[in-house]
Design a protein around this motif. Structure first.
Motif, PDB file in Angstrom:
ATOM      1  N   THR A 179      14.221  44.817  56.285  1.00 35.98           N
ATOM      2  CA  THR A 179      13.944  43.415  55.973  1.00 35.98           C
ATOM      3  C   THR A 179      12.601  43.051  56.612  1.00 35.98           C
ATOM      4  OG1 THR A 179      15.005  42.609  57.970  1.00 35.98           O
ATOM      5  CG2 THR A 179      16.408  42.825  56.025  1.00 35.98           C
ATOM      6  N   ILE A 180      11.908  42.101  56.007  1.00 37.63           N
ATOM      7  CA  ILE A 180      10.614  41.670  56.569  1.00 37.63           C
ATOM      8  C   ILE A 180      10.861  41.106  57.973  1.00 37.63           C
ATOM      9  CG2 ILE A 180       8.781  39.928  56.328  1.00 37.63           C
ATOM     10  CD1 ILE A 180       8.338  42.241  54.405  1.00 37.63           C
ATOM     11  N   GLU A 181      12.002  40.409  58.129  1.00 40.70           N
ATOM     12  CA  GLU A 181      12.341  39.824  59.429  1.00 40.70           C
ATOM     13  C   GLU A 181      12.428  40.907  60.506  1.00 40.70           C
ATOM     14  OE1 GLU A 181      12.224  36.652  59.894  1.00 40.70           O
ATOM     15  OE2 GLU A 181      12.585  37.128  62.011  1.00 40.70           O
ATOM     16  N   SER A 182      13.085  42.003  60.166  1.00 37.81           N
ATOM     17  CA  SER A 182      13.249  43.072  61.143  1.00 37.81           C
ATOM     18  C   SER A 182      11.907  43.760  61.425  1.00 37.81           C
ATOM     19  CB  SER A 182      14.295  44.059  60.620  1.00 37.81           C
ATOM     20  OG  SER A 182      14.126  45.302  61.185  1.00 37.81           O
ATOM     21  N   ILE A 183      11.074  43.899  60.385  1.00 36.26           N
ATOM     22  CA  ILE A 183       9.748  44.502  60.601  1.00 36.26           C
ATOM     23  C   ILE A 183       8.926  43.587  61.512  1.00 36.26           C
ATOM     24  CG2 ILE A 183       7.587  45.217  59.459  1.00 36.26           C
ATOM     25  CD1 ILE A 183       9.383  45.909  56.978  1.00 36.26           C
ATOM     26  N   ARG A 184       9.079  42.275  61.299  1.00 42.51           N
ATOM     27  CA  ARG A 184       8.376  41.300  62.140  1.00 42.51           C
ATOM     28  C   ARG A 184       8.740  41.451  63.611  1.00 42.51           C
ATOM     29  NH1 ARG A 184       9.620  36.390  59.030  1.00 42.51           N
ATOM     30  NH2 ARG A 184       7.904  36.251  57.597  1.00 42.51           N
ATOM     31  N   THR A 185      10.058  41.644  63.870  1.00 38.81           N
ATOM     32  CA  THR A 185      10.482  41.706  65.267  1.00 38.81           C
ATOM     33  C   THR A 185      10.005  42.991  65.953  1.00 38.81           C
ATOM     34  OG1 THR A 185      12.587  42.649  64.674  1.00 38.81           O
ATOM     35  CG2 THR A 185      12.546  40.270  64.926  1.00 38.81           C
ATOM     36  N   LYS A 186       9.534  43.948  65.151  1.00 33.26           N
ATOM     37  CA  LYS A 186       9.012  45.184  65.745  1.00 33.26           C
ATOM     38  C   LYS A 186       7.586  44.992  66.275  1.00 33.26           C
ATOM     39  CE  LYS A 186      11.638  48.665  63.226  1.00 33.26           C
ATOM     40  NZ  LYS A 186      12.175  48.404  61.926  1.00 33.26           N
ATOM     41  N   ARG A 187       7.017  43.818  66.002  1.00 35.18           N
ATOM     42  CA  ARG A 187       5.632  43.598  66.422  1.00 35.18           C
ATOM     43  C   ARG A 187       5.521  43.462  67.931  1.00 35.18           C
ATOM     44  NH1 ARG A 187       3.772  38.925  62.399  1.00 35.18           N
ATOM     45  NH2 ARG A 187       5.649  37.999  63.228  1.00 35.18           N
ATOM     46  N   LYS A 188       4.472  44.034  68.460  1.00 36.61           N
ATOM     47  CA  LYS A 188       4.273  43.964  69.911  1.00 36.61           C
ATOM     48  C   LYS A 188       3.271  42.860  70.235  1.00 36.61           C
ATOM     49  CE  LYS A 188       5.154  48.797  70.664  1.00 36.61           C
ATOM     50  NZ  LYS A 188       4.516  49.995  70.196  1.00 36.61           N
TER      51      LYS A 188
ATOM     52  N   ARG B 127     -14.562  37.428  80.859  1.00 42.19           N
ATOM     53  CA  ARG B 127     -15.395  36.504  80.058  1.00 42.19           C
ATOM     54  C   ARG B 127     -14.546  35.799  79.007  1.00 42.19           C
ATOM     55  NH1 ARG B 127     -20.568  39.150  78.212  1.00 42.19           N
ATOM     56  NH2 ARG B 127     -21.251  38.468  80.260  1.00 42.19           N
ATOM     57  N   LYS B 128     -13.645  36.528  78.428  1.00 42.07           N
ATOM     58  CA  LYS B 128     -12.845  35.953  77.331  1.00 42.07           C
ATOM     59  C   LYS B 128     -11.479  36.640  77.292  1.00 42.07           C
ATOM     60  CE  LYS B 128     -13.604  35.635  72.523  1.00 42.07           C
ATOM     61  NZ  LYS B 128     -14.496  36.071  71.466  1.00 42.07           N
ATOM     62  N   LEU B 129     -10.467  35.861  76.971  1.00 41.57           N
ATOM     63  CA  LEU B 129      -9.114  36.419  76.910  1.00 41.57           C
ATOM     64  C   LEU B 129      -8.446  35.934  75.627  1.00 41.57           C
ATOM     65  CD1 LEU B 129      -7.071  37.956  78.734  1.00 41.57           C
ATOM     66  CD2 LEU B 129      -6.301  35.748  79.543  1.00 41.57           C
ATOM     67  N   HIS B 130      -7.850  36.872  74.927  1.00 35.39           N
ATOM     68  CA  HIS B 130      -7.197  36.465  73.682  1.00 35.39           C
ATOM     69  C   HIS B 130      -5.878  37.223  73.581  1.00 35.39           C
ATOM     70  CE1 HIS B 130      -6.723  35.318  69.523  1.00 35.39           C
ATOM     71  NE2 HIS B 130      -6.490  36.586  69.221  1.00 35.39           N
ATOM     72  N   SER B 131      -4.790  36.474  73.435  1.00 37.54           N
ATOM     73  CA  SER B 131      -3.520  37.187  73.283  1.00 37.54           C
ATOM     74  C   SER B 131      -2.929  36.846  71.919  1.00 37.54           C
ATOM     75  CB  SER B 131      -2.555  36.825  74.398  1.00 37.54           C
ATOM     76  OG  SER B 131      -1.987  35.591  74.131  1.00 37.54           O
ATOM     77  N   ALA B 132      -2.313  37.820  71.324  1.00 34.14           N
ATOM     78  CA  ALA B 132      -1.749  37.594  69.987  1.00 34.14           C
ATOM     79  C   ALA B 132      -0.622  38.571  69.752  1.00 34.14           C
ATOM     80  CB  ALA B 132      -2.821  37.799  68.932  1.00 34.14           C
ATOM     81  N   GLU B 133       0.182  38.261  68.739  1.00 33.28           N
ATOM     82  CA  GLU B 133       1.214  39.200  68.349  1.00 33.28           C
ATOM     83  C   GLU B 133       0.574  40.184  67.371  1.00 33.28           C
ATOM     84  OE1 GLU B 133       4.686  37.257  66.761  1.00 33.28           O
ATOM     85  OE2 GLU B 133       5.625  37.913  68.613  1.00 33.28           O
ATOM     86  N   GLU B 134       0.938  41.423  67.488  1.00 34.77           N
ATOM     87  CA  GLU B 134       0.453  42.432  66.556  1.00 34.77           C
ATOM     88  C   GLU B 134       0.786  41.930  65.144  1.00 34.77           C
ATOM     89  OE1 GLU B 134       1.139  47.183  66.950  1.00 34.77           O
ATOM     90  OE2 GLU B 134       2.880  45.934  66.785  1.00 34.77           O
ATOM     91  N   ASP B 135      -0.147  41.994  64.214  1.00 35.20           N
ATOM     92  CA  ASP B 135       0.231  41.489  62.896  1.00 35.20           C
ATOM     93  C   ASP B 135       0.949  42.577  62.088  1.00 35.20           C
ATOM     94  OD1 ASP B 135      -1.904  42.933  61.988  1.00 35.20           O
ATOM     95  OD2 ASP B 135      -3.245  41.208  61.957  1.00 35.20           O
ATOM     96  N   LEU B 136       1.527  42.102  60.991  1.00 30.48           N
ATOM     97  CA  LEU B 136       2.351  42.999  60.177  1.00 30.48           C
ATOM     98  C   LEU B 136       1.539  44.201  59.703  1.00 30.48           C
ATOM     99  CD1 LEU B 136       5.277  42.616  59.463  1.00 30.48           C
ATOM    100  CD2 LEU B 136       4.584  41.784  57.235  1.00 30.48           C
ATOM    101  N   GLU B 137       0.261  43.948  59.472  1.00 32.56           N
ATOM    102  CA  GLU B 137      -0.623  45.007  59.001  1.00 32.56           C
ATOM    103  C   GLU B 137      -0.668  46.159  60.017  1.00 32.56           C
ATOM    104  OE1 GLU B 137      -4.058  43.543  57.241  1.00 32.56           O
ATOM    105  OE2 GLU B 137      -4.935  45.521  56.952  1.00 32.56           O
ATOM    106  N   ASP B 138      -0.721  45.792  61.326  1.00 27.46           N
ATOM    107  CA  ASP B 138      -0.761  46.833  62.368  1.00 27.46           C
ATOM    108  C   ASP B 138       0.526  47.659  62.330  1.00 27.46           C
ATOM    109  OD1 ASP B 138      -3.187  45.976  63.337  1.00 27.46           O
ATOM    110  OD2 ASP B 138      -2.284  44.534  64.706  1.00 27.46           O
ATOM    111  N   VAL B 139       1.663  46.962  62.145  1.00 27.99           N
ATOM    112  CA  VAL B 139       2.951  47.667  62.120  1.00 27.99           C
ATOM    113  C   VAL B 139       2.951  48.671  60.970  1.00 27.99           C
ATOM    114  CG1 VAL B 139       5.450  47.406  61.877  1.00 27.99           C
ATOM    115  CG2 VAL B 139       4.153  45.671  63.111  1.00 27.99           C
ATOM    116  N   PHE B 140       2.499  48.209  59.795  1.00 31.05           N
ATOM    117  CA  PHE B 140       2.486  49.101  58.634  1.00 31.05           C
ATOM    118  C   PHE B 140       1.482  50.232  58.800  1.00 31.05           C
ATOM    119  CE2 PHE B 140       4.424  45.487  56.222  1.00 31.05           C
ATOM    120  CZ  PHE B 140       5.597  46.152  55.948  1.00 31.05           C
TER     121      PHE B 140
END
Ligand SMILES: Nc1ncnc2c1ncn2[C@@H]1O[C@H](COP(=O)(O)OP(=O)(O)OP(=O)(O)O)[C@@H](O)[C@H]1O
Length: 292
Positions: free
Chosen positions: A210-219, A269-282
């Motif tokens: 499921t897309i939901e389950s793939i989403r939860t695999k994001r780091k 100098r700069k800090l940016h935090s984000a969730e891995e996007d679905l593209e990275d998982v794929f």
């Protein structure tokens, strides 16, 4: 509604699809993802009855896609990866010809789709841009209001606004209970529209979820731009995913506190935090050799 079981077709060059198995339930939007040459179009051509499998079956609404190909074609709205048009026609003439072949009684939906996609169908097809031809193909696939839609890279050639319109169209059709299978390279589009997805690589399904389950695999990831490049060494103790000059990207495994402590000791100098996007998982799956 759509059942593909052990579908196998090997071409003379050894390429093809092998033991492809998945189901698309009624009312579901299912994404079929994979890199170039993975076998998406080949599987879809079997569903449309254009190819006879060496082994396995493709069934839509109880109909065998090879043996009952005519009934399947009547039931399904199909958008091919490469649309073949008839020489010398305008978009309007092409759509009229298809409406007549399908015995359609009204063109209300056709008009609505043309309005949504904002194009002039009176243009001769040979003068249309790739995107305009794609729009004609989308109208042709949806205009007779089929219960099942099979779409091979539907947004190819569409600009971002039209891609968004297409997402709206899919969500609207889904709301009406249509069953939709679509192939794509565009992960964000899949994320916005699909309930489940299967990934194919080298002709074999390597992931179905499921897309939901793939989403939860994001780091979670954290990108740090340092004042002094040498400080990168102090961050090597973490799970470093990339280093480019003075920019380091770290995958954070619940260890934010430790990371923050180390960062407080160095010039950031700069800090940016984000969730891995679905593209990275794929992409990770694309690169892995593992087969289900
Ligand atoms: N008729 C054919 N004869 C020989 N090889 C073929 C034939 N059709 C497809 N192939 C090969 O089978 C593999 C799968 O092709 P297919 O078109 O299904 O991939 P795809 O996932 O749709 O790719 P893309 O995203 O590039 O459209 C490719 O290596 C392709 O070259």
């Amino acid at each position: 509604m759509i059942h593909i079981s052990q579908l196998t077709r090997e071409f003379k060059n050894g390429k093809g699809i092998f033991d492809v198995t998945f189901d698309v339930n009624e009312g579901e939007v299912f994404g079929f993802i994979g890199p170039n040459g993975a076998g998406k179009s080949t599987a879809i051509r079997h569903l449309m009855g254009f190819m006879k499998p060496d082994k396995g079956t493709a069934i839509i609404n109880g109909l065998d896609c090879w043996k009952d190909a005519t009934e399947v074609k009547n039931l399904v709205g199909y958008l091919p990866g490469e649309i073949s048009f008839i020489e010398g026609m305008t978009g309007t003439e092409f759509l009229k010809m298809l409406s007549e072949m399908r015995g359609m009684k009204d063109d209300k939906k056709q008009k609505k789709l043309i309005d949504l996609l904002e194009f002039d169908p009176k243009t001769p097809i040979h003068k249309m841009s790739k995107g305009m031809k794609q729009k004609v193909g989308i109208v042709a696939a949806f205009m007779h209001d089929p219960q099942v839609l099979i779409l091979d890279e539907p947004t190819s050639g569409l600009d971002p606004l039209m891609q968004q319109r297409f997402v709206e169209l899919i969500l609207q059709e889904k709301g009406e209970g249509k069953t939709i299978l679509m192939s794509s390279h565009i992960f964000t589009e899949m994320e916005k529209t699909c309930d489940r997805a299967a990934m194919i690589k080298d002709g074999r399904i390597i992931l179905e979820d499921t897309i939901e389950s793939i989403r939860t695999k994001r780091k979670q990831k954290c990108q740090v731009t340092l004042v002094n490049k040498e400080d990168i060494e102090k961050l090597r103790q973490f799970d470093v995913s990339s280093v480019t000059d003075n920019i380091i990207e770290i995958i954070v495994h619940q260890n934010w506190n430790e990371l923050i402590q180390v960062l407080s000791q160095i010039d950031v100098r700069k800090l940016h935090s984000a969730e891995e996007d679905l593209e990275d998982v794929f992409l990770k799956y694309y690169q892995k050799e593992e087969v289900k």
